[in-house]
Design a protein around this motif. Structure first.
Motif, PDB file in Angstrom:
ATOM      1  N   LEU A  42      -7.201  14.529  41.645  1.00 23.07           N
ATOM      2  CA  LEU A  42      -5.863  15.153  41.894  1.00 23.07           C
ATOM      3  C   LEU A  42      -5.879  16.561  41.808  1.00 23.07           C
ATOM      4  N   GLY A  43      -6.762  17.434  41.581  1.00 24.52           N
ATOM      5  CA  GLY A  43      -6.763  18.940  41.561  1.00 24.52           C
ATOM      6  C   GLY A  43      -8.011  19.542  40.884  1.00 24.52           C
ATOM      7  N   ASP A  44      -8.205  20.911  41.133  1.00 20.98           N
ATOM      8  CA  ASP A  44      -9.157  21.483  40.616  1.00 20.98           C
ATOM      9  C   ASP A  44      -8.668  22.062  39.240  1.00 20.98           C
ATOM     10  N   VAL A  45      -9.300  23.323  38.996  1.00 24.62           N
ATOM     11  CA  VAL A  45      -8.845  23.914  37.705  1.00 24.62           C
ATOM     12  C   VAL A  45      -7.551  23.942  37.303  1.00 24.62           C
ATOM     13  N   ALA A  46      -7.255  23.549  36.314  1.00 25.20           N
ATOM     14  CA  ALA A  46      -5.677  23.357  35.920  1.00 25.20           C
ATOM     15  C   ALA A  46      -5.421  23.592  34.561  1.00 25.20           C
ATOM     16  N   VAL A  47      -4.004  23.953  34.333  1.00 24.38           N
ATOM     17  CA  VAL A  47      -3.411  23.968  32.989  1.00 24.38           C
ATOM     18  C   VAL A  47      -2.403  22.788  32.945  1.00 24.38           C
ATOM     19  N   GLN A  48      -2.666  22.017  31.684  1.00 25.34           N
ATOM     20  CA  GLN A  48      -1.751  20.813  31.597  1.00 25.34           C
ATOM     21  C   GLN A  48      -0.907  20.903  30.314  1.00 25.34           C
ATOM     22  N   PRO A  49       0.376  21.321  30.349  1.00 23.24           N
ATOM     23  CA  PRO A  49       0.870  21.608  29.297  1.00 23.24           C
ATOM     24  C   PRO A  49       1.690  20.339  28.536  1.00 23.24           C
ATOM     25  N   THR A  50       1.594  19.965  27.465  1.00 23.31           N
ATOM     26  CA  THR A  50       2.464  18.805  27.032  1.00 23.31           C
ATOM     27  C   THR A  50       3.602  19.186  25.760  1.00 23.31           C
ATOM     28  N   PHE A  51       4.575  18.643  25.842  1.00 21.25           N
ATOM     29  CA  PHE A  51       5.825  18.969  25.081  1.00 21.25           C
ATOM     30  C   PHE A  51       6.242  17.618  24.476  1.00 21.25           C
ATOM     31  N   GLY A  52       6.340  17.317  23.216  1.00 19.25           N
ATOM     32  CA  GLY A  52       6.722  15.710  22.855  1.00 19.25           C
ATOM     33  C   GLY A  52       7.647  15.944  21.335  1.00 19.25           C
ATOM     34  N   VAL A  53       8.486  14.843  21.039  1.00 13.67           N
ATOM     35  CA  VAL A  53       8.952  14.481  20.042  1.00 13.67           C
ATOM     36  C   VAL A  53       8.942  13.155  19.747  1.00 13.67           C
ATOM     37  N   GLY A  54       8.924  12.887  18.646  1.00 20.15           N
ATOM     38  CA  GLY A  54       8.748  11.453  18.095  1.00 20.15           C
ATOM     39  C   GLY A  54       9.454  11.127  16.869  1.00 20.15           C
ATOM     40  N   TYR A  55       9.960  10.077  16.646  1.00 22.29           N
ATOM     41  CA  TYR A  55      10.770   9.646  15.468  1.00 22.29           C
ATOM     42  C   TYR A  55      10.588   8.098  15.310  1.00 22.29           C
ATOM     43  N   LYS A  56       9.849   7.530  13.981  1.00 22.34           N
ATOM     44  CA  LYS A  56      10.013   6.063  13.837  1.00 22.34           C
ATOM     45  C   LYS A  56       9.312   5.258  14.923  1.00 22.34           C
ATOM     46  N   GLY A  57       8.259   5.988  15.889  1.00 20.04           N
ATOM     47  CA  GLY A  57       7.614   4.862  16.982  1.00 20.04           C
ATOM     48  C   GLY A  57       8.433   5.212  18.394  1.00 20.04           C
ATOM     49  N   LEU A  58       9.549   6.017  18.222  1.00 21.16           N
ATOM     50  CA  LEU A  58      10.118   6.444  19.549  1.00 21.16           C
ATOM     51  C   LEU A  58       9.640   7.595  19.969  1.00 21.16           C
ATOM     52  N   SER A  59       9.355   7.962  21.258  1.00 23.95           N
ATOM     53  CA  SER A  59       8.880   9.136  21.665  1.00 23.95           C
ATOM     54  C   SER A  59       9.300   9.646  23.074  1.00 23.95           C
ATOM     55  N   LEU A  60       9.448  10.871  23.229  1.00 24.30           N
ATOM     56  CA  LEU A  60       9.780  11.508  24.621  1.00 24.30           C
ATOM     57  C   LEU A  60       8.955  12.543  24.752  1.00 24.30           C
ATOM     58  N   THR A  61       8.145  12.421  26.125  1.00 26.53           N
ATOM     59  CA  THR A  61       6.986  13.629  26.165  1.00 26.53           C
ATOM     60  C   THR A  61       7.201  14.107  27.636  1.00 26.53           C
ATOM     61  N   ALA A  62       7.153  15.197  27.507  1.00 25.91           N
ATOM     62  CA  ALA A  62       6.830  15.993  29.000  1.00 25.91           C
ATOM     63  C   ALA A  62       5.593  16.588  29.246  1.00 25.91           C
ATOM     64  N   TRP A  63       5.208  16.539  30.311  1.00 24.65           N
ATOM     65  CA  TRP A  63       3.798  16.664  30.643  1.00 24.65           C
ATOM     66  C   TRP A  63       3.479  17.300  32.061  1.00 24.65           C
ATOM     67  N   GLY A  64       2.624  18.198  32.245  1.00 24.76           N
ATOM     68  CA  GLY A  64       2.544  18.651  33.551  1.00 24.76           C
ATOM     69  C   GLY A  64       1.462  19.145  34.047  1.00 24.76           C
ATOM     70  N   SER A  65       0.806  19.321  35.079  1.00 27.45           N
ATOM     71  CA  SER A  65      -0.247  20.056  35.816  1.00 27.45           C
ATOM     72  C   SER A  65       0.029  21.053  36.734  1.00 27.45           C
ATOM     73  N   TYR A  66      -0.822  22.219  36.747  1.00 34.75           N
ATOM     74  CA  TYR A  66      -0.684  23.148  37.354  1.00 34.75           C
ATOM     75  C   TYR A  66      -1.842  23.936  37.923  1.00 34.75           C
TER      76      TYR A  66
END
Length: 241
Positions: A42-66
């Motif tokens: 899907l692409g060449d050299v890239a940076v792929q940041p992740t930000f996530g929060v989780g609590y008692k098995g529930l999680s919300l994650t943001a992820w990207g590729s640039y």
């Protein structure tokens, strides 16, 4: 799209983390020489940041590729809501791409026939949590249910799906994961005309210690796609506070 070696999946494989009584936060960035996802480039050299929060098995994650080396690489921004309990994990991911049905690449454009979003549901189970199992296999199933999905042989929405089996193991002080992934039926999203194995990969990860309190995970991955007859060698590292 990453595997989204989802924050939710990390909770599943982390075992005791599922019972955490406080909010857990993940901030990280991967740097890779190629962006390979489920056997597709899907692409060449890239940076792929992740930000996530989780609590008692529930999680919300943001992820990207640039893309860093190719200005024409498609940008990606994904949001995943996941839940894990025991060995079971479920989730919904909203993928957004800078190319798609909307030529203006508007993020808040959700119309079914003019959006750059793809919506996917997943379910998986970590069988290594079952006593007496010789091979610690993890199974995952993913299906697109909305947005800019691919088409089947009849030109209709394919509800594009992907199934994957992975086996983590440790060898010679290195963490390894062997993966087999397949697309069960025809879809233009994966370029398949029916059932096809699209991902055979072996990944190795090793922490490189910088100081007594800081290390950098370095990983390499060999991926073959029998369907497209392509092969890739990925090298990358992760920065995480």
């Amino acid at each position: 799209m990453k595997k989204i070696v989802l924050f939710a999946m990390g909770l599943v494989l982390g075992g005791p983390a599922l019972a955490q009584e406080k909010v857990e936060t993940t901030i990280a960035a991967d740097f890779v020489n190629e962006y390979i996802w489920r056997g597709l480039k899907l692409g060449d050299v890239a940076v792929q940041p992740t930000f996530g929060v989780g609590y008692k098995g529930l999680s919300l994650t943001a992820w990207g590729s640039y893309g860093l080396s190719n200005k024409d690489d498609v940008k990606e921004f994904d949001l995943t809501l996941g839940y894990a309990i025991g060995g079971l994990n479920i989730g919904i991911t909203d993928y957004w791409f800078s190319e798609g049905l909307d030529p203006d690449a508007r993020y808040f454009k959700y119309d079914a026939h003019s959006t750059n979003h793809v919506f996917e549901a997943n379910i998986g189970y970590d069988f290594s949590r079952l006593s007496g199992l010789a091979i610690p296999v993890v199974l995952q199933w993913y299906t697109n249910f909305g947005g800019n999905d691919g088409l089947n042989k009849n030109g209709r929405r394919a509800y594009s799906s992907y199934v994957e089996a992975s086996v983590p193991f440790r060898l010679a002080t290195v963490d390894w994961t062997a993966t087999v992934g397949a697309v069960p039926y025809a879809t233009t999203s994966y370029g398949t005309n029916g059932f096809a194995v699209t991902n055979l990969s072996l990944r190795a990860t090793k922490d490189i210690r910088v100081t007594d309190s800081f290390s950098i995970p370095v990983f390499g991955q060999l991926t073959g796609n029998p369907c497209s007859q392509k092969a890739y060698l990925v090298l990358g590292f992760t920065l995480q506070p």
